[in-house]
Scaffold this motif. Structure first.
Motif, PDB file in Angstrom:
ATOM      1  N   THR A  88     -12.909 -10.732 -35.306  1.00  0.00           N
ATOM      2  CA  THR A  88     -13.555  -9.478 -34.925  1.00  0.00           C
ATOM      3  C   THR A  88     -15.037  -9.474 -35.276  1.00  0.00           C
ATOM      4  O   THR A  88     -15.478 -10.158 -36.200  1.00  0.00           O
ATOM      5  N   PRO A  90     -18.753  -7.782 -36.488  1.00  0.00           N
ATOM      6  CA  PRO A  90     -19.117  -6.992 -37.670  1.00  0.00           C
ATOM      7  C   PRO A  90     -18.958  -5.487 -37.488  1.00  0.00           C
ATOM      8  O   PRO A  90     -18.690  -4.768 -38.452  1.00  0.00           O
ATOM      9  N   ALA A  93     -15.703  -4.015 -38.898  1.00  0.00           N
ATOM     10  CA  ALA A  93     -15.680  -3.825 -40.348  1.00  0.00           C
ATOM     11  C   ALA A  93     -16.472  -2.598 -40.766  1.00  0.00           C
ATOM     12  O   ALA A  93     -16.138  -1.937 -41.761  1.00  0.00           O
ATOM     13  N   GLU A  94     -17.525  -2.282 -40.016  1.00  0.00           N
ATOM     14  CA  GLU A  94     -18.351  -1.121 -40.348  1.00  0.00           C
ATOM     15  C   GLU A  94     -17.625   0.197 -40.099  1.00  0.00           C
ATOM     16  O   GLU A  94     -17.954   1.212 -40.709  1.00  0.00           O
ATOM     17  N   ALA A  99     -11.059  -0.591 -39.154  1.00  0.00           N
ATOM     18  CA  ALA A  99     -10.753  -1.829 -39.868  1.00  0.00           C
ATOM     19  C   ALA A  99      -9.459  -1.702 -40.656  1.00  0.00           C
ATOM     20  O   ALA A  99      -8.631  -2.628 -40.681  1.00  0.00           O
ATOM     21  N   ASP A 100      -9.255  -0.557 -41.290  1.00  0.00           N
ATOM     22  CA  ASP A 100      -8.019  -0.333 -42.043  1.00  0.00           C
ATOM     23  C   ASP A 100      -6.811  -0.360 -41.116  1.00  0.00           C
ATOM     24  O   ASP A 100      -5.772  -0.937 -41.435  1.00  0.00           O
ATOM     25  N   SER A 103      -5.960  -3.988 -39.961  1.00  0.00           N
ATOM     26  CA  SER A 103      -5.827  -5.020 -40.995  1.00  0.00           C
ATOM     27  C   SER A 103      -4.426  -5.622 -40.949  1.00  0.00           C
ATOM     28  O   SER A 103      -3.453  -4.979 -40.533  1.00  0.00           O
ATOM     29  N   PRO A 167     -16.119  -3.263 -48.551  1.00  0.00           N
ATOM     30  CA  PRO A 167     -16.285  -4.588 -47.945  1.00  0.00           C
ATOM     31  C   PRO A 167     -16.836  -5.611 -48.931  1.00  0.00           C
ATOM     32  O   PRO A 167     -16.457  -6.776 -48.903  1.00  0.00           O
ATOM     33  N   ARG A 171     -15.127  -9.127 -49.964  1.00  0.00           N
ATOM     34  CA  ARG A 171     -15.827 -10.409 -49.817  1.00  0.00           C
ATOM     35  C   ARG A 171     -15.861 -11.170 -51.129  1.00  0.00           C
ATOM     36  O   ARG A 171     -15.663 -12.388 -51.160  1.00  0.00           O
ATOM     37  N   GLN A 241     -14.543 -12.933 -40.261  1.00  0.00           N
ATOM     38  CA  GLN A 241     -13.987 -11.579 -40.221  1.00  0.00           C
ATOM     39  C   GLN A 241     -12.765 -11.604 -39.304  1.00  0.00           C
ATOM     40  O   GLN A 241     -12.874 -11.880 -38.116  1.00  0.00           O
ATOM     41  N   GLY A 244     -11.098  -7.146 -38.900  1.00  0.00           N
ATOM     42  CA  GLY A 244     -12.000  -6.242 -39.594  1.00  0.00           C
ATOM     43  C   GLY A 244     -12.172  -6.498 -41.071  1.00  0.00           C
ATOM     44  O   GLY A 244     -12.834  -5.722 -41.761  1.00  0.00           O
ATOM     45  N   HIS A 245     -11.616  -7.599 -41.584  1.00  0.00           N
ATOM     46  CA  HIS A 245     -11.680  -7.884 -43.015  1.00  0.00           C
ATOM     47  C   HIS A 245     -11.985  -9.364 -43.254  1.00  0.00           C
ATOM     48  O   HIS A 245     -11.702 -10.211 -42.401  1.00  0.00           O
TER      49      HIS A 245
END
Length: 292
Positions: A88, A90, A93-94, A99-100, A103, A167, A171, A241, A244-245
């Motif tokens: 995915t 960036p 993820a923002e 993103a949740d 996941s 995030p 990371r 990524q 989303g993670h």
């Protein structure tokens, strides 16, 4: 006047995201979109007031039919079943909520729901559709949909990640995990793994993988440390990524071998999801657009 093609393309990424969250499979989500398109081109657009809502309805119904079939097939799946990982961009993820919702950890949580519960939860909690719209999509009354949504939220709340993780924390945990794997440092692995960590590997009966979950920090650390020499010699690790993670892609001789996603709670790795089934790795060589 907006053509059928323009209307469909304007919402395609959204519809793909709906189907993927319901199915956990990009291959099947693409099939659902194809079915949605075939039905959409036969609709009299002059009679449709809200193109988005109508497309949601078609996609949801097609995904529900597909999900019921997949559930029966997954009963015979060899070893743990994991969602198909997606590379995915960036911007996914923002969007913390998106993103949740996509996941690996959340998609596995959604597996506990019935097909209708899953559809209602996704449409309400992720895409914020009204109960009337959802009722039309799942062929239930608004009152019934409210009850289903309440029940689904309870099931998910009991099993979703325990605390919000930034995030940056995710990371950092992934970097530490990658370093520990590359060096085979058992002590370092034990420092970043939660005591009750669960390691799932999905080979689909096609490639070598554990057919049962590996549970516990000591057991998981020793398994990973034992394999670190082989990783250093034959595989390369690259942070990416996924869904989303932060995740890792392992390549063997330049070819994708495994995608490893992690679940982090309170700074510790509580879940490791290693997808090795080659049938699920075709979409991690290019970014997939998701939206809500």
């Amino acid at each position: 006047m907006v053509s059928a093609t323009d209307a469909f393309l304007a919402h395609r990424n959204l519809l793909f995201t709906v189907a993927y969250e319901m199915l956990g499979s990009a291959v099947d989500a693409e099939d659902v979109l194809q079915e949605t398109w075939l039905r959409w081109v036969g609709v009299d657009l002059d009679a449709v007031q809200d193109h988005r809502a109508y497309l949601f309805r078609i996609t949801t119904r097609q995904a529900l039919d597909r999900l019921r079939t997949l559930r029966r097939r997954r009963e015979y799946y060899v070893g743990p079943w994991l969602p198909e990982p997606l590379l995915t961009a960036p911007d996914v993820a923002e969007d913390v909520e998106l993103a949740d919702s996509v996941s690996m950890a959340m998609l596995l949580v959604l597996e506990i729901l019935t097909p209708t519960e899953r559809a209602v939860f996704v449409l309400r909690e992720v895409f914020d559709l009204g109960y009337d719209e959802i009722a039309a999509a799942v062929d239930k009354s608004p009152a019934a949909v409210r009850q289903i949504a309440h029940r689904a939220r309870g099931h998910v709340a009991a099993r979703r990640p325990r605390g919000a993780v930034s995030p940056g924390q995710a990371r950092d945990a992934l970097v530490a995990f990658q370093r520990a794997i590359e060096t085979g440092d058992l002590r370092h692995l034990l420092d970043i793994l939660a005591p009750d960590v669960v390691f799932l590997t999905d080979g689909g009966g096609i490639v070598r993988a554990a057919v049962t979950p590996v549970v516990g920090a000591d057991t998981v650390a020793r398994l990973l440390a034992a394999g670190s020499g082989r990783i250093a010699d034959r595989l390369s690790l690259r942070p990416v990524q996924v869904n989303g993670h932060p995740a890792l892609i392992l390549r063997r001789d330049g070819e994708i071998d495994t995608v490893v996603a992690v679940r982090v709670d309170d700074g510790l790795v509580t879940g490791l999801y290693a997808v090795r089934n080659p049938e699920k790795l075709s979409r991690v060589d290019r970014e997939i657009a998701l939206s809500r």
